[in-house]
Design a protein around this motif. Structure first.
Motif, PDB file in Angstrom:
ATOM      1  N   ARG A   1      31.658  47.161  33.432  1.00 14.47           N
ATOM      2  CA  ARG A   1      32.340  48.245  34.142  1.00 14.47           C
ATOM      3  C   ARG A   1      32.332  47.964  35.636  1.00 14.47           C
ATOM      4  O   ARG A   1      31.713  48.692  36.426  1.00 14.47           O
ATOM      5  N   VAL A   2      32.985  46.920  36.023  1.00 16.27           N
ATOM      6  CA  VAL A   2      33.041  46.506  37.421  1.00 16.27           C
ATOM      7  C   VAL A   2      34.438  45.995  37.727  1.00 16.27           C
ATOM      8  O   VAL A   2      35.234  45.716  36.842  1.00 16.27           O
ATOM      9  N   SER A   3      34.722  45.864  39.011  1.00 17.19           N
ATOM     10  CA  SER A   3      35.992  45.305  39.455  1.00 17.19           C
ATOM     11  C   SER A   3      35.841  43.803  39.693  1.00 17.19           C
ATOM     12  O   SER A   3      34.722  43.276  39.763  1.00 17.19           O
ATOM     13  N   LEU A   4      36.958  43.127  39.828  1.00 14.68           N
ATOM     14  CA  LEU A   4      36.942  41.715  40.188  1.00 14.68           C
ATOM     15  C   LEU A   4      36.238  41.506  41.520  1.00 14.68           C
ATOM     16  O   LEU A   4      35.540  40.507  41.721  1.00 14.68           O
ATOM     17  N   VAL A   5      36.428  42.447  42.439  1.00 19.43           N
ATOM     18  CA  VAL A   5      35.819  42.340  43.764  1.00 19.43           C
ATOM     19  C   VAL A   5      34.294  42.312  43.657  1.00 19.43           C
ATOM     20  O   VAL A   5      33.627  41.472  44.278  1.00 19.43           O
ATOM     21  N   GLU A   6      33.728  43.196  42.848  1.00 19.20           N
ATOM     22  CA  GLU A   6      32.274  43.240  42.694  1.00 19.20           C
ATOM     23  C   GLU A   6      31.743  41.952  42.074  1.00 19.20           C
ATOM     24  O   GLU A   6      30.716  41.419  42.498  1.00 19.20           O
ATOM     25  N   LEU A   7      32.447  41.434  41.078  1.00 25.96           N
ATOM     26  CA  LEU A   7      32.000  40.197  40.437  1.00 25.96           C
ATOM     27  C   LEU A   7      32.096  39.018  41.396  1.00 25.96           C
ATOM     28  O   LEU A   7      31.207  38.162  41.437  1.00 25.96           O
ATOM     29  N   PHE A   8      33.170  38.974  42.178  1.00 30.80           N
ATOM     30  CA  PHE A   8      33.319  37.880  43.136  1.00 30.80           C
ATOM     31  C   PHE A   8      32.243  37.950  44.207  1.00 30.80           C
ATOM     32  O   PHE A   8      31.629  36.934  44.557  1.00 30.80           O
TER      33      PHE A   8
END
Length: 374
Positions: A12-19
């Protein structure tokens, strides 16, 4: 295992958080390379942050669409990451499209801003309500240099960025021939690289990927985030090199590319070049070759196995509406026509008749895809 990591199921995260989490893990590793110029994860993150803060100051946030009309370059990758960090969604605009189509896409998507370069700006249609901004304009370069290099916190965005927020908009021709915009969320892209795909690909920080396809083709989404979410290195392939199989082979050898995505017709040309130049072929380091976009032939799989016996091939299928791919199949057997495989984790596929009823095994019907990714 925390759901905020790339674990089985969709985090439950965005691409931004993972990057940004990957930047913390490998700040000094090379993230992207183009024409002998490289950016580390820290450098890519800082440049994207400066652009994100600049965009935020101009009203860009979640649900905002920012059009990108840029050549293949480091700046293209910075722009994509920067738009997402601001909370916006990017709309890839190919300058080679007819002016009428370009104008329709920008207007239909509601984009008030087009990020471009000084060389491309002159080729874009005039009269649009959207503002053209050349990222290489000296005044803007100076302005961006004065922007903060730190990540935007949730409170810094104009509204919350969530996994359901749009990440990009891709236009397809549509069944009527009228361009049709497909809005894809962060969640759907994260799904591509969730733990359910590990057994198919086994990507790692040691991998080197090639951004071979146009960013207006959804294969590019796979090529872009595959390395950036795993700590790998992304090699941007120029348009000229992408159109020359021999130049592409040389780049693959020089950069040590390990993961390559190809349509079967493109790989057929690359295969022919490698057959003619065995010295060049011996320098290839490919360990994963991902086919998609077209039907894969048995002859092409045989040719790959002859050229690179240790390279594992995967055949994927899925229209833009299913977020890059919905089915996957290892291509190991040489005695059969390669199938499109089975649905990936979270997706479902049905073969139905005209009355939307399942057809018996062996009977032709229409393929319907449901579930995650749609």
């Amino acid at each position: 295992m925390s759901e905020r990591r790339l674990s089985r199921g969709v985090p439950r995260v965005s691409l931004v958080e993972l990057f940004e989490a990957q930047v913390l893990r490998s700040p000094d590793a090379v993230a992207v390379a183009f024409d002998d110029v490289e950016l580390t994860y820290r450098e890519l993150n800082s440049r994207a942050n400066r652009l994100a803060w600049w965009l935020r100051g101009r009203g860009v946030g979640p649900e905002c669409v920012v059009a990108l009309a840029l050549p293949r370059s480091l700046e293209l990758v910075v722009a994509i990451v920067g738009v997402l960090k601001a909370g916006g969604a990017y709309l890839p605009v190919d300058p080679d499209y007819p002016a009428e189509r370009l104008g329709f896409m920008v207007e239909d998507a509601g984009s008030g801003l087009v990020l471009t370069s000084s060389t491309v700006a002159g080729t874009l249609p005039k009269g649009s309500a959207a503002s053209l901004v050349a990222l290489d304009d000296p005044h803007l370069v100076s302005e961006l240099a004065g922007c903060a290099a730190e990540d935007l916190a949730a409170a810094d965005r104009l509204s919350p960025l969530t996994p359901a927020s749009p990440a990009y908009v891709l236009y397809t021709s549509g069944s009527t021939g009228v361009p049709k915009g497909v809005v894809v969320s962060h969640r759907n892209v994260v799904r591509l690289f969730s733990g359910g795909t590990d057994h198919w690909f086994g990507f790692s920080a040691d991998d080197v990927w090639a951004l071979f396809h146009s960013y207006a083709f959804d294969f590019s989404v796979w090529e872009l985030w595959g390395p950036l979410l795993h700590g790998g290195r992304l090699v941007v392939v120029s348009y000229e090199v992408s159109r020359s199989p021999r130049a592409l082979a040389r780049l693959l050898v020089r950069e040590g590319v390990t993961v390559l995505s190809q349509t079967p017709s493109a790989f057929e040309q690359l295969l022919q070049v490698c057959r003619e130049d065995t010295g060049l072929a011996s320098g290839l380091r490919l360990r994963r070759l991902v086919f998609g976009g077209e039907a894969l032939s048995q002859a092409l799989v045989v040719g790959l196995k002859e050229l690179l016996p240790e390279c594992r091939a995967v055949n994927i299928y899925g229209p833009t509406e299913t977020t890059v791919h919905a089915t996957t199949c290892h291509v190991d057997r040489l005695d059969e026509v390669p199938p499109i495989g089975r649905p990936v984790d979270g997706a479902r596929a049905y073969v139905l008749d005209a009355g939307l009823q399942p057809v018996p095994v062996g009977v032709a019907g229409e393929l319907y895809v449901a579930g995650a990714g749609v």
